[in-house]
Scaffold this motif. Structure first.
Motif, mmCIF file in Angstrom:
data_model
loop_
_atom_site.group_PDB
_atom_site.id
_atom_site.type_symbol
_atom_site.label_atom_id
_atom_site.label_comp_id
_atom_site.label_asym_id
_atom_site.label_seq_id
_atom_site.Cartn_x
_atom_site.Cartn_y
_atom_site.Cartn_z
ATOM 1 N N GLY A 284 -8.351 3.388 -1.895
ATOM 2 C CA GLY A 284 -7.938 3.913 -0.590
ATOM 3 C C GLY A 284 -7.716 2.807 0.423
ATOM 4 N N GLN A 285 -8.577 1.807 0.390
ATOM 5 C CA GLN A 285 -8.437 0.683 1.315
ATOM 6 C C GLN A 285 -7.168 -0.117 1.037
ATOM 7 O OE1 GLN A 285 -12.244 -1.059 0.432
ATOM 8 N NE2 GLN A 285 -13.169 -0.257 2.310
ATOM 9 N N ILE A 286 -6.791 -0.230 -0.225
ATOM 10 C CA ILE A 286 -5.542 -0.916 -0.585
ATOM 11 C C ILE A 286 -4.351 -0.118 -0.058
ATOM 12 C CG2 ILE A 286 -4.029 -1.569 -2.509
ATOM 13 C CD1 ILE A 286 -6.641 -2.179 -4.120
ATOM 14 N N GLU A 287 -4.347 1.177 -0.288
ATOM 15 C CA GLU A 287 -3.234 2.010 0.168
ATOM 16 C C GLU A 287 -3.108 2.006 1.686
ATOM 17 O OE1 GLU A 287 -3.097 5.976 -1.381
ATOM 18 O OE2 GLU A 287 -2.906 5.296 -3.457
ATOM 19 N N ARG A 288 -4.222 1.926 2.395
ATOM 20 C CA ARG A 288 -4.204 1.912 3.862
ATOM 21 C C ARG A 288 -4.086 0.501 4.424
ATOM 22 N NH1 ARG A 288 -8.297 5.419 2.578
ATOM 23 N NH2 ARG A 288 -9.899 3.879 3.117
ATOM 24 N N ALA A 289 -3.952 -0.492 3.550
ATOM 25 C CA ALA A 289 -3.818 -1.905 3.930
ATOM 26 C C ALA A 289 -5.042 -2.417 4.696
ATOM 27 C CB ALA A 289 -2.544 -2.144 4.736
ATOM 28 N N GLU A 290 -6.193 -1.848 4.386
ATOM 29 C CA GLU A 290 -7.438 -2.340 4.979
ATOM 30 C C GLU A 290 -7.987 -3.517 4.183
ATOM 31 O OE1 GLU A 290 -9.882 1.154 5.038
ATOM 32 O OE2 GLU A 290 -8.680 2.091 6.608
ATOM 33 N N GLY B 82 0.817 -1.214 0.000
ATOM 34 C CA GLY B 82 0.000 0.000 0.000
ATOM 35 C C GLY B 82 0.849 1.260 0.000
ATOM 36 N N GLU B 83 1.940 1.258 0.789
ATOM 37 C CA GLU B 83 2.836 2.409 0.833
ATOM 38 C C GLU B 83 3.526 2.629 -0.513
ATOM 39 O OE1 GLU B 83 5.402 1.355 4.086
ATOM 40 O OE2 GLU B 83 4.059 2.227 5.586
ATOM 41 N N VAL B 84 3.952 1.543 -1.144
ATOM 42 C CA VAL B 84 4.616 1.656 -2.448
ATOM 43 C C VAL B 84 3.644 2.212 -3.488
ATOM 44 C CG1 VAL B 84 5.664 0.354 -4.345
ATOM 45 C CG2 VAL B 84 6.338 -0.130 -1.986
ATOM 46 N N PRO C 171 -5.550 -6.728 -2.083
ATOM 47 C CA PRO C 171 -6.010 -6.881 -3.472
ATOM 48 C C PRO C 171 -5.573 -8.224 -4.059
ATOM 49 C CG PRO C 171 -4.075 -5.494 -3.388
ATOM 50 C CD PRO C 171 -4.450 -5.790 -1.961
ATOM 51 N N THR C 172 -6.312 -8.671 -5.046
ATOM 52 C CA THR C 172 -5.915 -9.864 -5.789
ATOM 53 C C THR C 172 -4.752 -9.499 -6.701
ATOM 54 O OG1 THR C 172 -7.380 -9.414 -7.653
ATOM 55 C CG2 THR C 172 -8.308 -10.710 -5.819
ATOM 56 N N LEU C 173 -4.095 -10.511 -7.241
ATOM 57 C CA LEU C 173 -3.024 -10.253 -8.203
ATOM 58 C C LEU C 173 -3.567 -9.562 -9.449
ATOM 59 C CD1 LEU C 173 -0.887 -13.498 -7.919
ATOM 60 C CD2 LEU C 173 -0.288 -11.212 -7.133
ATOM 61 N N ASP C 174 -4.781 -9.915 -9.849
ATOM 62 C CA ASP C 174 -5.394 -9.247 -11.009
ATOM 63 C C ASP C 174 -5.565 -7.756 -10.747
ATOM 64 O OD1 ASP C 174 -5.537 -11.588 -12.479
ATOM 65 O OD2 ASP C 174 -7.606 -12.021 -11.875
ATOM 66 N N THR C 175 -6.003 -7.401 -9.543
ATOM 67 C CA THR C 175 -6.174 -5.989 -9.197
ATOM 68 C C THR C 175 -4.828 -5.283 -9.147
ATOM 69 O OG1 THR C 175 -8.195 -6.449 -7.972
ATOM 70 C CG2 THR C 175 -7.076 -4.389 -7.460
ATOM 71 N N LEU C 176 -3.827 -5.932 -8.555
ATOM 72 C CA LEU C 176 -2.487 -5.339 -8.524
ATOM 73 C C LEU C 176 -1.951 -5.113 -9.932
ATOM 74 C CD1 LEU C 176 -0.722 -7.164 -5.556
ATOM 75 C CD2 LEU C 176 -1.462 -4.773 -5.663
ATOM 76 N N GLU C 177 -2.245 -6.053 -10.824
ATOM 77 C CA GLU C 177 -1.801 -5.894 -12.212
ATOM 78 C C GLU C 177 -2.480 -4.692 -12.865
ATOM 79 O OE1 GLU C 177 -0.943 -8.713 -16.013
ATOM 80 O OE2 GLU C 177 -2.879 -8.994 -15.028
#
Length: 115
Positions: A38-44, A9-11, A47-53
């Motif tokens: 926002g939830q991904i960035e705050r580590a709430e 999330g920080e990266v 995400p799936t690998l597809d979302t990260l991609e």
């Protein structure tokens, strides 16, 4: 969430800010929900690998870059004062960075003028 989710999330936040994107604009480019970004960035949320991609494509980076925790791995004790300052300013807007610079400049001028 785990430490990996926090670091990823920080990266993502760092990369987004480096590109001058809001969470909303990045979410739109990636085709995901704004609040989810926002939830991904705050580590709430993890995400799936597809979302990260999708986020990687939107940021124009390789997926692997989300797992390169370079500066995050340094403890504050191992960093020079300049590295600590740079780390603290890294997440700030250019206007905030300029304000801090002007403050430090004035503080040093005041200190030097007293000697």
């Amino acid at each position: 969430m785990g430490e990996i989710a926090v670091r990823v999330g920080e990266v993502i936040r760092d990369l987004r800010k480096q590109r001058g994107l809001s969470q909303e604009k990045l979410a739109l480019k990636a085709g995901i929900n704004t609040s989810y970004m926002g939830q991904i960035e705050r580590a709430e949320k993890s995400p799936t690998l597809d979302t990260l991609e999708k986020i990687a494509v939107a940021l124009d980076v390789e997926l692997e870059q989300f797992f390169q925790f370079d500066l995050l791995d340094h403890s504050a004790a191992d960093m020079t004062f300049m590295e600590k300052i740079q780390f603290e300013l890294k997440h700030r807007t250019p206007n905030e960075q300029e304000a801090v610079y002007q403050f430090v400049k004035q503080l040093l001028w005041f200190r030097d003028s007293r000697h």
